[in-house]
Design a protein around this motif. Structure first.
Motif, PDB file in Angstrom:
ATOM      1  N   GLU A  31     -12.363 -10.814 -12.934  1.00 44.64           N
ATOM      2  CA  GLU A  31     -12.195  -9.567 -12.219  1.00 44.64           C
ATOM      3  C   GLU A  31     -11.000  -9.633 -11.273  1.00 44.64           C
ATOM      4  O   GLU A  31     -10.561 -10.716 -10.862  1.00 44.64           O
ATOM      5  N   VAL A  32     -10.477  -8.454 -10.963  1.00 42.76           N
ATOM      6  CA  VAL A  32      -9.416  -8.326  -9.973  1.00 42.76           C
ATOM      7  C   VAL A  32      -9.924  -7.399  -8.875  1.00 42.76           C
ATOM      8  O   VAL A  32     -10.834  -6.595  -9.092  1.00 42.76           O
ATOM      9  N   ARG A  33      -9.320  -7.525  -7.688  1.00 41.23           N
ATOM     10  CA  ARG A  33      -9.781  -6.739  -6.537  1.00 41.23           C
ATOM     11  C   ARG A  33      -8.725  -5.728  -6.126  1.00 41.23           C
ATOM     12  O   ARG A  33      -7.548  -6.053  -6.003  1.00 41.23           O
ATOM     13  N   LEU A  34      -9.182  -4.508  -5.899  1.00 39.94           N
ATOM     14  CA  LEU A  34      -8.349  -3.427  -5.385  1.00 39.94           C
ATOM     15  C   LEU A  34      -8.870  -3.085  -3.994  1.00 39.94           C
ATOM     16  O   LEU A  34     -10.046  -2.754  -3.831  1.00 39.94           O
ATOM     17  N   SER A  35      -8.022  -3.196  -2.976  1.00 42.71           N
ATOM     18  CA  SER A  35      -8.484  -2.892  -1.621  1.00 42.71           C
ATOM     19  C   SER A  35      -8.679  -1.387  -1.461  1.00 42.71           C
ATOM     20  O   SER A  35      -8.134  -0.587  -2.229  1.00 42.71           O
ATOM     21  N   VAL A  36      -9.430  -1.010  -0.441  1.00 39.29           N
ATOM     22  CA  VAL A  36      -9.724   0.412  -0.220  1.00 39.29           C
ATOM     23  C   VAL A  36      -8.446   1.189   0.106  1.00 39.29           C
ATOM     24  O   VAL A  36      -8.255   2.307  -0.365  1.00 39.29           O
ATOM     25  N   GLU A  37      -7.537   0.582   0.883  1.00 42.86           N
ATOM     26  CA  GLU A  37      -6.299   1.301   1.205  1.00 42.86           C
ATOM     27  C   GLU A  37      -5.385   1.415  -0.012  1.00 42.86           C
ATOM     28  O   GLU A  37      -4.627   2.380  -0.150  1.00 42.86           O
ATOM     29  N   GLU A  38      -5.460   0.447  -0.935  1.00 39.15           N
ATOM     30  CA  GLU A  38      -4.692   0.558  -2.171  1.00 39.15           C
ATOM     31  C   GLU A  38      -5.225   1.696  -3.041  1.00 39.15           C
ATOM     32  O   GLU A  38      -4.448   2.440  -3.657  1.00 39.15           O
ATOM     33  N   LEU A  39      -6.544   1.849  -3.089  1.00 41.34           N
ATOM     34  CA  LEU A  39      -7.134   2.980  -3.813  1.00 41.34           C
ATOM     35  C   LEU A  39      -6.689   4.300  -3.190  1.00 41.34           C
ATOM     36  O   LEU A  39      -6.362   5.262  -3.901  1.00 41.34           O
ATOM     37  N   GLU A  40      -6.652   4.353  -1.864  1.00 37.72           N
ATOM     38  CA  GLU A  40      -6.214   5.572  -1.181  1.00 37.72           C
ATOM     39  C   GLU A  40      -4.762   5.893  -1.513  1.00 37.72           C
ATOM     40  O   GLU A  40      -4.405   7.058  -1.733  1.00 37.72           O
ATOM     41  N   ALA A  41      -3.917   4.873  -1.575  1.00 37.13           N
ATOM     42  CA  ALA A  41      -2.513   5.092  -1.922  1.00 37.13           C
ATOM     43  C   ALA A  41      -2.393   5.667  -3.334  1.00 37.13           C
ATOM     44  O   ALA A  41      -1.602   6.591  -3.581  1.00 37.13           O
ATOM     45  N   LEU A  42      -3.177   5.132  -4.276  1.00 39.28           N
ATOM     46  CA  LEU A  42      -3.193   5.676  -5.637  1.00 39.28           C
ATOM     47  C   LEU A  42      -3.640   7.135  -5.649  1.00 39.28           C
ATOM     48  O   LEU A  42      -3.057   7.978  -6.335  1.00 39.28           O
ATOM     49  N   ARG A  43      -4.684   7.432  -4.892  1.00 37.49           N
ATOM     50  CA  ARG A  43      -5.221   8.801  -4.860  1.00 37.49           C
ATOM     51  C   ARG A  43      -4.176   9.787  -4.343  1.00 37.49           C
ATOM     52  O   ARG A  43      -3.959  10.858  -4.935  1.00 37.49           O
ATOM     53  N   GLU A  48      -3.155  13.507  -5.810  1.00 35.47           N
ATOM     54  CA  GLU A  48      -2.709  14.630  -4.977  1.00 35.47           C
ATOM     55  C   GLU A  48      -1.219  14.909  -5.134  1.00 35.47           C
ATOM     56  O   GLU A  48      -0.714  15.925  -4.656  1.00 35.47           O
ATOM     57  N   ASP A  49      -0.503  13.987  -5.779  1.00 31.78           N
ATOM     58  CA  ASP A  49       0.922  14.166  -6.058  1.00 31.78           C
ATOM     59  C   ASP A  49       1.745  14.357  -4.785  1.00 31.78           C
ATOM     60  O   ASP A  49       2.691  15.154  -4.754  1.00 31.78           O
ATOM     61  N   LEU A  50       1.389  13.623  -3.738  1.00 32.87           N
ATOM     62  CA  LEU A  50       2.149  13.703  -2.492  1.00 32.87           C
ATOM     63  C   LEU A  50       3.392  12.825  -2.573  1.00 32.87           C
ATOM     64  O   LEU A  50       3.433  11.841  -3.318  1.00 32.87           O
ATOM     65  N   THR A  51       4.402  13.172  -1.816  1.00 30.98           N
ATOM     66  CA  THR A  51       5.572  12.300  -1.708  1.00 30.98           C
ATOM     67  C   THR A  51       5.203  11.082  -0.872  1.00 30.98           C
ATOM     68  O   THR A  51       4.176  11.061  -0.181  1.00 30.98           O
ATOM     69  N   ALA A  52       6.060  10.056  -0.919  1.00 32.18           N
ATOM     70  CA  ALA A  52       5.793   8.846  -0.147  1.00 32.18           C
ATOM     71  C   ALA A  52       5.726   9.150   1.339  1.00 32.18           C
ATOM     72  O   ALA A  52       4.893   8.598   2.067  1.00 32.18           O
ATOM     73  N   ILE A  53       6.580  10.039   1.812  1.00 30.36           N
ATOM     74  CA  ILE A  53       6.589  10.384   3.241  1.00 30.36           C
ATOM     75  C   ILE A  53       5.294  11.094   3.620  1.00 30.36           C
ATOM     76  O   ILE A  53       4.671  10.776   4.643  1.00 30.36           O
ATOM     77  N   GLU A  54       4.856  12.060   2.796  1.00 32.43           N
ATOM     78  CA  GLU A  54       3.626  12.797   3.094  1.00 32.43           C
ATOM     79  C   GLU A  54       2.414  11.875   3.060  1.00 32.43           C
ATOM     80  O   GLU A  54       1.532  11.944   3.932  1.00 32.43           O
ATOM     81  N   ALA A  55       2.352  10.996   2.046  1.00 34.14           N
ATOM     82  CA  ALA A  55       1.218  10.091   1.923  1.00 34.14           C
ATOM     83  C   ALA A  55       1.192   9.079   3.067  1.00 34.14           C
ATOM     84  O   ALA A  55       0.129   8.750   3.597  1.00 34.14           O
ATOM     85  N   ALA A  56       2.357   8.593   3.452  1.00 29.00           N
ATOM     86  CA  ALA A  56       2.430   7.641   4.566  1.00 29.00           C
ATOM     87  C   ALA A  56       1.911   8.275   5.850  1.00 29.00           C
ATOM     88  O   ALA A  56       1.220   7.627   6.646  1.00 29.00           O
ATOM     89  N   ARG A  57       2.222   9.537   6.070  1.00 24.87           N
ATOM     90  CA  ARG A  57       1.716  10.237   7.258  1.00 24.87           C
ATOM     91  C   ARG A  57       0.196  10.303   7.241  1.00 24.87           C
ATOM     92  O   ARG A  57      -0.461  10.117   8.266  1.00 24.87           O
ATOM     93  N   ARG A  58      -0.383  10.576   6.057  1.00 23.11           N
ATOM     94  CA  ARG A  58      -1.844  10.656   5.936  1.00 23.11           C
ATOM     95  C   ARG A  58      -2.495   9.322   6.315  1.00 23.11           C
ATOM     96  O   ARG A  58      -3.550   9.294   6.937  1.00 23.11           O
ATOM     97  N   LEU A  70       1.202   0.998  -2.578  1.00 25.89           N
ATOM     98  CA  LEU A  70       1.072   1.696  -3.860  1.00 25.89           C
ATOM     99  C   LEU A  70       1.479   0.787  -5.022  1.00 25.89           C
ATOM    100  O   LEU A  70       0.806   0.753  -6.062  1.00 25.89           O
ATOM    101  N   ALA A  71       2.568   0.040  -4.848  1.00 25.28           N
ATOM    102  CA  ALA A  71       3.023  -0.858  -5.913  1.00 25.28           C
ATOM    103  C   ALA A  71       1.975  -1.929  -6.215  1.00 25.28           C
ATOM    104  O   ALA A  71       1.705  -2.245  -7.381  1.00 25.28           O
ATOM    105  N   ALA A  72       1.348  -2.483  -5.164  1.00 22.64           N
ATOM    106  CA  ALA A  72       0.307  -3.497  -5.363  1.00 22.64           C
ATOM    107  C   ALA A  72      -0.895  -2.902  -6.082  1.00 22.64           C
ATOM    108  O   ALA A  72      -1.494  -3.535  -6.966  1.00 22.64           O
ATOM    109  N   ALA A  73      -1.253  -1.661  -5.735  1.00 24.02           N
ATOM    110  CA  ALA A  73      -2.388  -1.002  -6.384  1.00 24.02           C
ATOM    111  C   ALA A  73      -2.121  -0.779  -7.868  1.00 24.02           C
ATOM    112  O   ALA A  73      -2.989  -1.026  -8.726  1.00 24.02           O
ATOM    113  N   ARG A  74      -0.933  -0.332  -8.181  1.00 22.00           N
ATOM    114  CA  ARG A  74      -0.610  -0.072  -9.586  1.00 22.00           C
ATOM    115  C   ARG A  74      -0.595  -1.354 -10.403  1.00 22.00           C
ATOM    116  O   ARG A  74      -1.025  -1.370 -11.568  1.00 22.00           O
ATOM    117  N   ARG A  75      -0.114  -2.447  -9.810  1.00 19.19           N
ATOM    118  CA  ARG A  75      -0.123  -3.731 -10.527  1.00 19.19           C
ATOM    119  C   ARG A  75      -1.544  -4.179 -10.823  1.00 19.19           C
ATOM    120  O   ARG A  75      -1.851  -4.673 -11.918  1.00 19.19           O
TER     121      ARG A  75
END
Length: 227
Positions: A31-43, A48-58, A70-75
């Motif tokens: 198994e591999v582990r995905l952190s909760v914040e990595e899942l949020e970055a993917l979402r 939601e198709d947000l830009t990096a700037i918009e998502a970073a603000r969230r 986001l890159a770590a989550a996708r890997r």
């Protein structure tokens, strides 16, 4: 000594935390582990198709930190899909953002003295994207928006150490947060040592607009220098 990780804010904890390939018993799976914040970055980026700037603000993080997350989550997800691994979602450095104020929002509202690198002495002047070699800084005292100006011309003429000298100038003025474009490693370290927060990548707007964006929570605190 590694810099401590700043908290990442997520909208909610995941309701489903484990995925596995069909027909393979758990005892036979890696198994591999995905952190909760990595899942949020993917979402935020892929659903939601947000830009990096918009998502970073969230998430209350810098754009660069969001990109790394986001890159770590996708890997991780790619590894699970391509190699037939189980995917466990758990852990990380995160907090759930409530409908009210987050800790970062409360900290932001307590800050009274903001310095903005500026091309001139007024709120109407443009933000200078340089920190160490900025011509000066408009210092804004909240909440009444009274201003003063710190001339930074002496640092502009320095061949080395301009960022550190400018950071020391901010500390002597009692500044609590700096808004600027580029803040290098040595300057960032000096500001952090003085207890001064940093908001980066602020450019192309006026000083007054930068302050207003800060007050609205649209400028996340940086957790490291510009790359």
């Amino acid at each position: 000594m590694p810099r401590p990780r700043h908290c990442r804010y997520v909208s909610a904890t995941p309701s489903v935390t484990y995925f596995k390939p069909r027909g393979i018993p758990l005892t036979a799976l890696e198994e591999v582990r995905l952190s909760v914040e990595e899942l949020e970055a993917l979402r935020l980026a892929d659903l939601e198709d947000l830009t990096a700037i918009e998502a970073a603000r969230r998430m209350r993080i810098s754009r660069h930190t969001f990109g790394r997350t986001l890159a770590a989550a996708r890997r991780t997800v790619a590894a699970a899909l391509c190699r037939g691994l189980a995917l466990r979602i758990e852990g990380g450095t995160y907090a759930v953002a409530s409908a009210g104020q987050t800790a970062a929002d409360k900290e932001r509202k307590q800050m009274q003295k903001i310095a903005v690198s500026s091309e001139g002495p007024t709120l109407e002047d443009a933000v200078d994207p340089r920190f160490g070699r900025a011509g000066g800084f408009v210092v804004v005292d909240l909440p009444d928006m009274t201003t003063s100006y710190i001339d930074n011309g002496a640092s502009q003429t320095m061949s080395m150490g301009a960022g550190i000298e400018t950071a020391e100038r901010m500390a002597r003025a009692g500044v609590e947060v700096v808004l600027s474009g580029y803040v290098g490693p040595k300057a960032f370290e000096a500001l952090t040592a003085a207890g001064i927060k940093v908001c980066q990548n602020v450019e192309g707007i006026s000083v007054g607009e930068a302050v207003e964006r800060f007050r609205k929570g649209e400028l996340p605190f940086a957790d490291g220098p510009n790359k």
